[in-house]
Motif scaffolding. Structure first.
Motif, PDB file in Angstrom:
ATOM      1  N   SER A  44       0.813  -1.205   0.000  1.00 36.15           N
ATOM      2  CA  SER A  44       0.000   0.000   0.000  1.00 36.15           C
ATOM      3  C   SER A  44       0.854   1.265   0.000  1.00 36.15           C
ATOM      4  CB  SER A  44      -0.920   0.009   1.224  1.00 36.15           C
ATOM      5  OG  SER A  44      -1.694   1.187   1.260  1.00 36.15           O
ATOM      6  N   GLY A  45       0.593   2.136  -0.970  1.00 38.73           N
ATOM      7  CA  GLY A  45       1.280   3.420  -1.045  1.00 38.73           C
ATOM      8  C   GLY A  45       2.619   3.408  -1.739  1.00 38.73           C
ATOM      9  N   TRP A  65      -5.333  -0.359  -8.488  1.00 36.81           N
ATOM     10  CA  TRP A  65      -5.996  -1.632  -8.172  1.00 36.81           C
ATOM     11  C   TRP A  65      -5.176  -2.391  -7.119  1.00 36.81           C
ATOM     12  CZ3 TRP A  65     -10.347  -3.425 -11.214  1.00 36.81           C
ATOM     13  CH2 TRP A  65     -10.797  -4.703 -10.897  1.00 36.81           C
ATOM     14  N   SER A  66      -3.857  -2.256  -7.189  1.00 30.92           N
ATOM     15  CA  SER A  66      -2.976  -2.948  -6.239  1.00 30.92           C
ATOM     16  C   SER A  66      -2.728  -2.134  -4.971  1.00 30.92           C
ATOM     17  CB  SER A  66      -1.630  -3.255  -6.904  1.00 30.92           C
ATOM     18  OG  SER A  66      -0.908  -2.062  -7.141  1.00 30.92           O
ATOM     19  N   THR A 113      10.779   5.360  -5.659  1.00 30.83           N
ATOM     20  CA  THR A 113      10.243   4.278  -6.488  1.00 30.83           C
ATOM     21  C   THR A 113      11.170   3.069  -6.442  1.00 30.83           C
ATOM     22  OG1 THR A 113       9.047   5.771  -7.972  1.00 30.83           O
ATOM     23  CG2 THR A 113       9.710   3.632  -8.873  1.00 30.83           C
ATOM     24  N   LYS A 114      10.571   1.886  -6.254  1.00 32.15           N
ATOM     25  CA  LYS A 114      11.358   0.648  -6.204  1.00 32.15           C
ATOM     26  C   LYS A 114      11.136  -0.238  -7.432  1.00 32.15           C
ATOM     27  CE  LYS A 114      11.329   0.513  -1.149  1.00 32.15           C
ATOM     28  NZ  LYS A 114      10.927  -0.252   0.068  1.00 32.15           N
ATOM     29  N   VAL A 115      10.000  -0.057  -8.101  1.00 29.80           N
ATOM     30  CA  VAL A 115       9.659  -0.882  -9.261  1.00 29.80           C
ATOM     31  C   VAL A 115       9.467   0.024 -10.469  1.00 29.80           C
ATOM     32  CG1 VAL A 115       8.009  -2.508 -10.267  1.00 29.80           C
ATOM     33  CG2 VAL A 115       8.576  -2.651  -7.822  1.00 29.80           C
ATOM     34  N   LEU A 116      10.145  -0.323 -11.567  1.00 35.08           N
ATOM     35  CA  LEU A 116      10.051   0.445 -12.814  1.00 35.08           C
ATOM     36  C   LEU A 116       9.666  -0.494 -13.947  1.00 35.08           C
ATOM     37  CD1 LEU A 116      10.585   2.973 -14.629  1.00 35.08           C
ATOM     38  CD2 LEU A 116      12.969   2.183 -14.775  1.00 35.08           C
ATOM     39  N   ILE A 117       8.630  -0.113 -14.690  1.00 35.09           N
ATOM     40  CA  ILE A 117       8.214  -0.855 -15.878  1.00 35.09           C
ATOM     41  C   ILE A 117       8.758  -0.123 -17.102  1.00 35.09           C
ATOM     42  CG2 ILE A 117       6.261  -1.756 -17.191  1.00 35.09           C
ATOM     43  CD1 ILE A 117       4.596  -1.580 -14.613  1.00 35.09           C
ATOM     44  N   GLN A 125      -6.713   9.586  -0.767  1.00 32.75           N
ATOM     45  CA  GLN A 125      -5.503   8.771  -0.865  1.00 32.75           C
ATOM     46  C   GLN A 125      -4.735   9.170  -2.128  1.00 32.75           C
ATOM     47  OE1 GLN A 125      -7.575   4.820  -0.396  1.00 32.75           O
ATOM     48  NE2 GLN A 125      -5.881   4.429   1.004  1.00 32.75           N
ATOM     49  N   LEU A 126      -3.426   9.093  -2.024  1.00 24.25           N
ATOM     50  CA  LEU A 126      -2.573   9.519  -3.127  1.00 24.25           C
ATOM     51  C   LEU A 126      -2.764   8.605  -4.337  1.00 24.25           C
ATOM     52  CD1 LEU A 126      -0.353  11.558  -3.881  1.00 24.25           C
ATOM     53  CD2 LEU A 126       1.330   9.918  -3.012  1.00 24.25           C
TER      54      LEU A 126
END
Length: 509
Positions: free
Chosen positions: A50-51, A73-74, A99-103, A159-160
């Motif tokens: 979350s977040g 959604w996640s 940011t920890k995940v990059l697509i 919520q952000l």
């Protein structure tokens, strides 16, 4: 209010209707939502909670449309990356946001090694392309194929929703924090005019999907449950072909894009009759270009949006019936969800017709700048967002943007608004585009300098342009110097980067 709300309605009411159209790939809402729910589950398996912020560095695609919805959604937070930034700017936004995940897609896969080195907290790369993945990357399609769908977290309200980094037209990027309420308010208010989208609308994404201008239209289309027709990036032939083949009714473009479309030598060969509504922004449109667009798209209705990332992004709208006369130069009237006022340097409202700072209030105004409380406090005061734009309201509530306050030129003690000089230059048939900046002067403080792109095949001298300007504006506003160039630096949102023009002049002096 929440961004994913329209998906549940579409699944209930029109599950087999097309949701995304990308090249020869069409997915129904049932397929679209299933992939979104599976991608959300895949993100959870990567440790997204979350977040957490999840970034995407990609050209437009149906996968981008999935990303925009799978993140909320996640229960996570969007961080769409400006594709036109330098590696250093991209790394800054990733590091600043945590940011920890990059697509990434094929267009940006080559940037991954450098970003890994520059972003120590970037733990996971997800490859969303058609070719072989870079070493150590997680496959986007495998995340979807190997995970069962999860329930929508229904992240909502205050919520952000996302951190959207400003384009850098006035300095180092700042992360604008927008809530679900902010984004849905702006989209719903714009749709409420009846001049963007409808229950039967087919929206064409030709502007970059990382940018709030396109995202506002995207959010409205998600609410209404219509199809998203997507091209990877703006290119005149690709856009013309998409309009003819897929028959979109609505599109968002900037005036520069419209100019490229009407100027294309093959434009008359395409069937463009499906187009009904064009939303444009970034700057007002000239009467000549507006008339050409209306000729190219018979019966189309044009709406201009004035705003910025900080207001998610629509502040005012110039509706189709106001595209004539003096109001064509305006940014329209306050959008249904927005309030506008003009204030002086002390924050006090000024009389009608008086130039001051444009301020905006409403449920679409950002929560603030990420990790920048001082900068937030400087622009959010007493419920109003202070835009930094200079302008005035007329007696009918039309807002006229005369300049960025920081771009105002002070020459010989007189204030010169560059937009007024650019407007005068635009009237000359040899001028395709111009940008006006102030150059330092020991005598005058600043002098007016014009950077000009000539129309194809046109010729004109600096002296001729100066004489022409003097016919339309005061002598002190007329450019003291004129520079002819092949291109003017633009941001990802299609706005002129005057800071870069000033820096280039400073390097030459």
């Amino acid at each position: 209010m929440y961004l994913t709300q329209g998906l549940h309605r579409a699944l209930q009411c029109t599950p087999e209707a097309p949701a995304t159209i990308y090249g020869d790939r069409t997915r129904t809402f049932r397929e679209h939502i299933d992939r979104i729910a599976r991608l959300a589950a895949g993100l959870h398996s990567l440790g997204v909670t979350s977040g957490d912020r999840v970034a995407m560095l990609s050209l437009n695609s149906d996968r981008y449309a999935e990303y925009l919805l799978a993140i909320p959604w996640s229960d996570a937070v969007l961080n769409p990356v400006n594709i036109r930034w330098s590696p250093a700017e991209i790394a800054y936004s990733i590091n600043d946001s945590g940011t920890k995940v990059l697509i990434v897609d094929d267009a940006f896969a080559a940037a991954v090694p450098a970003l890994r080195g520059a972003c120590p907290n970037l733990t996971t790369i997800v490859y969303a392309g058609e070719n072989d993945a870079s070493e150590g990357a997680v496959l986007y399609e495998e995340l979807i194929a190997t995970h069962d769908p999860v329930e929508d977290a229904r992240r909502s309200g205050e919520q952000l929703a996302g951190i959207f980094y400003t384009g850098g037209t006035t300095g180092f990027p700042k992360g604008v924090m927008l809530s679900h309420t902010n984004m849905v308010t702006s989209a719903a208010g714009t749709v409420a005019t009846g001049e963007l989208l409808s229950g039967a609308a087919r929206f064409l994404h030709a502007a970059p999907m990382f940018h709030l201008a396109d995202l506002a239209a995207w959010a409205g289309q998600v609410m209404l449950g219509g199809p998203h027709i997507i091209v990877p990036f703006f290119e005149p032939v690709a856009v013309l072909e998409a309009i003819e083949q897929h028959r979109p009714t609505d599109v968002l473009l900037v005036p520069t894009m419209l100019q490229l479309l009407v100027d294309h030598p093959s434009v008359s060969e395409y069937d463009l009759s499906a187009m009904q509504r064009i939303l444009y922004g970034g700057s007002p449109i000239g009467e000549g270009l507006a008339n050409r667009v209306l000729t190219m798209f018979p019966g189309v209705r044009m709406t201009q949006a004035y705003g910025m990332t900080e207001v998610a992004p629509v502040a005012s709208l110039l509706l189709p019936d106001d595209h004539e006369g003096a109001t064509l130069r305006s940014g329209g009237q306050a959008a249904p969800h927005s309030e506008l006022r003009i204030v002086d340097i002390d924050g006090n409202p000024v009389p009608t017709g008086t130039v001051g700072e444009i301020c905006v209030r409403g449920g679409h105004v950002m929560q603030g700048y990420w990790n920048k409380p001082a900068e937030t406090a400087a622009v959010l005061r007493d419920g109003w967002y202070h835009t930094g734009d200079g302008g005035y309201l007329d007696e009918n509530g039309f807002v006229y943007v005369v300049d960025r306050l920081k771009d105002m030129i002070v020459t010989g003690g007189e204030n010169v608004y560059s937009a007024e000089v650019e407007s005068a230059l635009s009237k000359h048939p040899a001028v395709a585009q111009s940008a006006v900046i102030g150059l330092p002067s020991e005598t005058w403080g600043e002098t007016v300098h014009a950077v000009v792109i000539l129309a194809a095949g046109a010729e004109v001298s600096a002296e001729e342009l100066q004489a022409f300007c003097k016919e339309h504006i005061a002598g002190y506003k007329t450019p003291r110097s004129v520079e002819f160039v092949a291109a003017i630096p633009m941001s990802g949102a299609g706005k002129i980067l005057k800071r870069e023009l000033r820096e280039a002049q400073a390097e030459r002096s």
